[in-house]
Design a protein around this motif. Structure first.
Motif, PDB file in Angstrom:
ATOM      1  N   PRO A 138      61.938-100.992  77.702  1.00  8.67           N
ATOM      2  CA  PRO A 138      61.787-102.353  78.222  1.00  8.67           C
ATOM      3  C   PRO A 138      60.384-102.673  78.733  1.00  8.67           C
ATOM      4  CG  PRO A 138      62.847-100.981  79.871  1.00  8.67           C
ATOM      5  CD  PRO A 138      62.674-100.115  78.642  1.00  8.67           C
ATOM      6  N   ASP A 139      59.486-101.688  78.754  1.00  5.12           N
ATOM      7  CA  ASP A 139      58.190-101.864  79.423  1.00  5.12           C
ATOM      8  C   ASP A 139      57.169-102.644  78.604  1.00  5.12           C
ATOM      9  OD1 ASP A 139      58.611-100.038  81.875  1.00  5.12           O
ATOM     10  OD2 ASP A 139      59.196 -98.786  80.180  1.00  5.12           O
ATOM     11  N   ARG A 140      57.382-102.822  77.315  1.00  2.00           N
ATOM     12  CA  ARG A 140      56.464-103.583  76.455  1.00  2.00           C
ATOM     13  C   ARG A 140      55.048-103.015  76.549  1.00  2.00           C
ATOM     14  NH1 ARG A 140      55.719-108.449  78.317  1.00  2.00           N
ATOM     15  NH2 ARG A 140      55.337-109.487  76.329  1.00  2.00           N
ATOM     16  N   TYR A 141      54.913-101.735  76.205  1.00  3.81           N
ATOM     17  CA  TYR A 141      53.629-101.054  76.299  1.00  3.81           C
ATOM     18  C   TYR A 141      52.607-101.641  75.331  1.00  3.81           C
ATOM     19  CZ  TYR A 141      56.172 -97.353  78.783  1.00  3.81           C
ATOM     20  OH  TYR A 141      56.929 -96.648  79.682  1.00  3.81           O
TER      21      TYR A 141
ATOM     22  N   TRP B 154      70.319-105.649  75.124  1.00  3.95           N
ATOM     23  CA  TRP B 154      71.668-105.071  75.245  1.00  3.95           C
ATOM     24  C   TRP B 154      71.641-103.829  76.126  1.00  3.95           C
ATOM     25  CZ3 TRP B 154      74.227-100.508  73.863  1.00  3.95           C
ATOM     26  CH2 TRP B 154      75.628-100.557  73.913  1.00  3.95           C
ATOM     27  N   LEU B 155      70.665-102.953  75.923  1.00  4.63           N
ATOM     28  CA  LEU B 155      70.558-101.750  76.749  1.00  4.63           C
ATOM     29  C   LEU B 155      70.281-102.103  78.211  1.00  4.63           C
ATOM     30  CD1 LEU B 155      68.506 -99.393  74.380  1.00  4.63           C
ATOM     31  CD2 LEU B 155      70.930 -99.210  74.954  1.00  4.63           C
TER      32      LEU B 155
ATOM     33  N   LYS C 102      65.647 -97.261  79.815  1.00  6.68           N
ATOM     34  CA  LYS C 102      64.816 -96.401  80.658  1.00  6.68           C
ATOM     35  C   LYS C 102      63.451 -97.041  80.897  1.00  6.68           C
ATOM     36  CE  LYS C 102      66.780 -91.989  79.096  1.00  6.68           C
ATOM     37  NZ  LYS C 102      66.449 -90.660  78.510  1.00  6.68           N
ATOM     38  N   ARG C 103      63.082 -97.148  82.160  1.00  6.19           N
ATOM     39  CA  ARG C 103      61.756 -97.667  82.505  1.00  6.19           C
ATOM     40  C   ARG C 103      60.807 -96.513  82.811  1.00  6.19           C
ATOM     41  NH1 ARG C 103      61.514-103.038  82.881  1.00  6.19           N
ATOM     42  NH2 ARG C 103      63.437-104.215  83.205  1.00  6.19           N
TER      43      ARG C 103
END
Length: 202
Positions: free
Chosen positions: A109-112, A174-175, A182-183
């Protein structure tokens, strides 16, 4: 593209590869709808990395092992990514859910950004790496010069060159909703990959 995509974003393929993936989803969803007993899990993976991956992250690691990394055009390109072991965990979790149809984006989810990915690699494994930025106009010129080669089947296409500056900006909606996203997982994932590959990153 530069717009953040969730599982609810409209499907808008721009290549034969993308169209084939969309068609595969539709075919399998038709199968799922045929019976209450049919359960379907669809994953839309971002950039998957890990032992024997042989793709984008492997090429990045090989460059950094040589002591340098060249940013293609920009440093803020978002590259949604997911460690292969986390991908498998996500699949197992999805298969164990009561829903008959699950569609999820396989990514963190962090959009690296590519700069953050390089910085994490650098901090963990390659502290002496030198970083350089290749101007975008050089990439545009390369794409233009390579266009004639793409018509004779050499395998180098200008679209692949320009893909280097395009973001893969996906969010695992969804996750996240299931509490399974996981962050801050990138560093631990790279360390595990390094352990699995004995520091070779193949």
């Amino acid at each position: 593209g530069e717009e953040t995509k969730t599982e609810a974003s409209p499907l808008a393929p721009v290549s034969a590869y993308g169209w084939s993936k969309m068609m595969a989803e539709k075919i399998h969803q038709s199968w799922q709808e045929e019976s209450e007993e049919h359960k379907l899990v669809i994953c839309r993976p971002a950039v998957i990395f890990g032992h024997n991956e042989g793709g984008n992250f492997t090429r990045l690691a090989k460059l950094m092992k040589k002591g340098f990394f060249v940013y293609p055009g920009r440093k803020d390109t978002i590259k949604g990514c997911f460690y292969v072991k986390d991908l498998i965990d996500a699949f197992v979790f999805a298969l164990n859910q009561p829903e008959k149809l699950v569609i999820f984006n396989g990514c963190y989810p962090d959009r690296y950004t590519i700069e953050q990915i390089v910085a994490t690699f650098k901090k963990t494994f390659f502290p002496k790496v030198k970083e350089f930025l290749l101007p975008r106009w050089v990439l545009m010129l390369a794409a233009t010069l390579l266009r004639p080669l793409s018509t004779v089947g050499i395998g180098i296409h200008p679209e692949r060159v320009m893909k280097l500056v395009k973001s893969t900006d996906t969010v695992p909606g969804w996750l996240l909703a299931k509490g399974q996203a996981k962050r801050d997982a990138l560093s631990a994932a790279l360390k595990d990959w390094g352990k699995d590959s004995n520091g070779v990153f193949d």
